[in-house]
Scaffold this active site. Structure first.
Site, mmCIF file in Angstrom:
data_model
loop_
_atom_site.group_PDB
_atom_site.id
_atom_site.type_symbol
_atom_site.label_atom_id
_atom_site.label_comp_id
_atom_site.label_asym_id
_atom_site.label_seq_id
_atom_site.Cartn_x
_atom_site.Cartn_y
_atom_site.Cartn_z
ATOM 1 N N SER A 18 0.831 -1.211 0.000
ATOM 2 C CA SER A 18 0.000 0.000 0.000
ATOM 3 C C SER A 18 0.864 1.260 0.000
ATOM 4 O O SER A 18 0.456 2.312 0.459
ATOM 5 C CB SER A 18 -0.923 -0.004 1.221
ATOM 6 O OG SER A 18 -0.143 -0.054 2.408
ATOM 7 N N GLY A 21 3.670 2.588 -4.926
ATOM 8 C CA GLY A 21 3.373 1.698 -6.045
ATOM 9 C C GLY A 21 1.998 1.070 -5.907
ATOM 10 O O GLY A 21 1.156 1.155 -6.796
ATOM 11 N N VAL A 85 2.056 -11.044 3.054
ATOM 12 C CA VAL A 85 2.115 -12.041 1.987
ATOM 13 C C VAL A 85 3.273 -12.988 2.281
ATOM 14 O O VAL A 85 4.417 -12.564 2.435
ATOM 15 C CB VAL A 85 2.271 -11.356 0.608
ATOM 16 C CG1 VAL A 85 2.550 -12.394 -0.477
ATOM 17 C CG2 VAL A 85 1.013 -10.567 0.277
ATOM 18 N N GLU A 180 18.506 14.745 5.933
ATOM 19 C CA GLU A 180 17.281 15.373 6.457
ATOM 20 C C GLU A 180 17.137 15.131 7.952
ATOM 21 O O GLU A 180 16.831 16.045 8.721
ATOM 22 C CB GLU A 180 16.063 14.837 5.692
ATOM 23 C CG GLU A 180 16.035 15.380 4.270
ATOM 24 C CD GLU A 180 14.871 14.888 3.418
ATOM 25 O OE1 GLU A 180 14.491 15.606 2.487
ATOM 26 O OE2 GLU A 180 14.355 13.787 3.661
ATOM 27 N N ASP A 319 10.185 0.172 -5.498
ATOM 28 C CA ASP A 319 11.514 -0.124 -4.953
ATOM 29 C C ASP A 319 11.920 -1.582 -5.139
ATOM 30 O O ASP A 319 13.095 -1.919 -4.973
ATOM 31 C CB ASP A 319 11.545 0.210 -3.454
ATOM 32 C CG ASP A 319 11.656 1.702 -3.198
ATOM 33 O OD1 ASP A 319 11.622 2.474 -4.174
ATOM 34 O OD2 ASP A 319 11.781 2.093 -2.014
ATOM 35 N N ALA A 330 9.886 7.708 -4.972
ATOM 36 C CA ALA A 330 8.440 7.682 -5.180
ATOM 37 C C ALA A 330 8.022 7.813 -6.662
ATOM 38 O O ALA A 330 7.147 7.051 -7.117
ATOM 39 C CB ALA A 330 7.788 8.766 -4.339
#
Ligand SMILES: Cc1cc2nc3c(=O)[nH]c(=O)nc-3n(C[C@H](O)[C@H](O)[C@H](O)COP(=O)(O)OP(=O)(O)OC[C@H]3O[C@@H](n4cnc5c(N)ncnc54)[C@H](O)[C@@H]3O)c2cc1C
Length: 452
Positions: A18, A21, A85, A180, A319, A330
């Site tokens: 989620s 992608g 999964v 960052e 990714d 992203a």
């Protein structure tokens, strides 16, 4: 175990993940004549680029991680399943997921795998307990607890050495995330916490960025890398280049300099942002294909149409895919989602899968913030930094944040932090720091239900 019944049905698309992608793939199928099942092991869509702002008290969790189920509430052809999964069967076209003790097997006609990547410790997984990465909400909250908790401990201890150790913060990895987060730890100490303690002076905190290479943010090029480095140094951050971390423990870490000398840095807070390893689902898929391989980071070396060999209905995006020239960012995941769903939609209308045009990545540039009012930005050959780049960063992140309410909340939070000195999310709890470890211990003892 439950197997979904074989009933007359539409084309079934299973989406794993989620993130950028997975969510964008599900959304792009909104008007398609398909049934979508999105399976993810978290209930939210996480905006990873702003995780560091959760870790440093600027944004709340909800602002960057809205519930996937709510985002897709009005999309009638989509269902959301929480679960990890654990199996993919390309031959029989099924995906098996697990939640607690329940197993669910979902059949698919088309599969889009967007399971992303996790932090890599380059074979030293034991570092993780002492130096968490920043990939999940749990990571960010744990780090917030550790960072703010270190100041609290420094205030209480009467040992000068321990106080120094608690007030030393080390970020490993000089990529955009490392830059960052280190910039924000420095600003947190210098602006938000200044004057809030009595025994310690937070502005005297030692903030260190360690990078194994010769520059920070190499993909941004030497000019912008140097600009970011200078800005960090102005904030008081010690930038240590050509320095390798060789060991990490509770008390601190050991580093090896370029000349081969090794020494210790005693520090309470260590943040790991030095590498990524793709989801193991990549290998699982590659092994069942007709010869598709994974690269060193575990990413699937996909075909030009983002599928695996012998299975034109199985797309690997984001990714988890390895495509030359496409960075793990992203836009790559979003564009991959758009491409894969476009193929599914046009083939439902009769297009021939063997006539697919290859995936083409449009590089829209990359950017990173260094501190308030300062960012670096690279768009094609254009490189710029400073306030204009920071405004561009602000606008772009607002654009991609999911949900109008979240955008407004983020603007308010940024207003408070960047124009003032405040941060609205300074809450920490003991459980945030220790809960994950406790859960891991519970799982190790094979207690059947770690959650629930
Ligand atoms: C701290 C940080 C900062 C970043 N900053 C930027 C930036 O400034 N700009 C930029 O463009 N990019 C940035 N990125 C990269 C960007 O976030 C990723 O490229 C992007 O999220 C990839 O999307 P994805 O869908 O492939 O994977 P992800 O967004 O990682 O999503 C993976 C999904 O798969 C699910 N999943 C994984 N394994 C399983 C499983 N076995 N079963 C079920 N579900 C599973 C996860 O729960 C998740 O929902 C940053 C990343 C991080 C970590």
């Amino acid at each position: 175990m439950t197997v979904d019944n074989e009933v007359p049905r539409r084309h079934r698309v299973v989406v794993i993940g989620s993130g950028f992608g997975g969510l964008f793939a599900a959304k792009h199928l909104k008007r398609a004549d398909v049934d979508v099942t999105l399976i993810a092991k978290t209930t939210h869509h996480l905006f990873q680029p702003l995780l560091y702002q959760v870790a440093t008290g600027i944004l709340s969790v909800g602002e960057i991680a809205p519930a996937t189920r709510i985002i897709l509430r009005k999309q009638k052809n989509a269902e959301v399943l929480l679960g990890e999964v654990v199996g993919i069967d390309l031959e029989n076209k099924t995906v098996t997921s697990k939640l607690l003790d329940w197993e669910r097997v979902v059949p698919f006609d088309s599969l889009i795998v967007a399971a992303g990547a996790q932090q890599s410790y380059f074979g030293n997984d034991h570092f993780e307990a002492f130096a968490p990465g920043m990939k999940t909400i749990d990571d960010a909250l744990e780090l917030r607890g550790r960072i703010l908790g270190a100041f609290e401990a420094a205030e209480v201890t009467t040992s000068a050495d321990e106080r120094q150790r608690r007030l030393t913060f080390v970020v490993v990895g000089g990529g955009p995330t490392g830059v960052e987060v280190v910039g924000q730890i420095a600003e947190l100490a210098d602006r938000t916490l200044a004057g809030a303690f009595r025994a310690i002076n937070p502005t005297e905190a030692r903030v260190i960025l360690i990078e194994a290479g010769g520059a920070v943010m190499p993909p941004m090029g030497p000019k912008l890398g140097l600009k970011a480095q200078r800005r960090l140094e102005k904030l008081g951050v010690e930038v240590k280049l050509n320095t390798m971390v060789t060991d990490v423990d509770y008390k601190g870490l050991t580093v090896k300099e370029k000349d081969g000398s090794e020494h210790r840095i005693e520090c309470a807070v260590k943040v790991w942002s030095a590498g990524v390893q793709a989801s193991p689902l990549g290998k699982l898929i590659a092994q069942q294909s007709d010869g598709t391989e994974v690269d060193r980071a575990g990413r699937v070396v996909v075909e030009p149409d983002l599928t695996v060999k012998g299975h034109p209905n199985v797309f690997v995006i984001g990714d988890l895919m390895s495509v030359p020239g496409v960075p793990g960012q992203a836009p790559g995941a979003i564009q991959g989602a758009k491409y894969a769903t476009k193929q599914i939609k046009s083939e439902l209308k009769g297009a021939d899968p063997s006539a697919r045009k290859p995936f083409k990545y449009l590089d829209k540039g990359s950017m990173a913030t260094v501190s308030r009012f300062s960012a670096v930005c690279k768009v094609g050959k254009l490189e710029f930094g400073g306030f204009i780049a920071w405004l561009a960063w602000l606008g772009l992140h607002l654009y991609y944040l999911v949900g109008g309410r979240n955008r407004i909340a983020a603007i308010f939070s940024w207003f408070v932090t960047f124009l003032g000195r405040g941060r609205g999310q300074m809450t920490i709890t003991e459980r945030w720091v220790f809960a994950r470890r406790a859960l891991e211990q519970v799982r190790d003892q094979e207690t059947p239900r770690a959650i629930g």
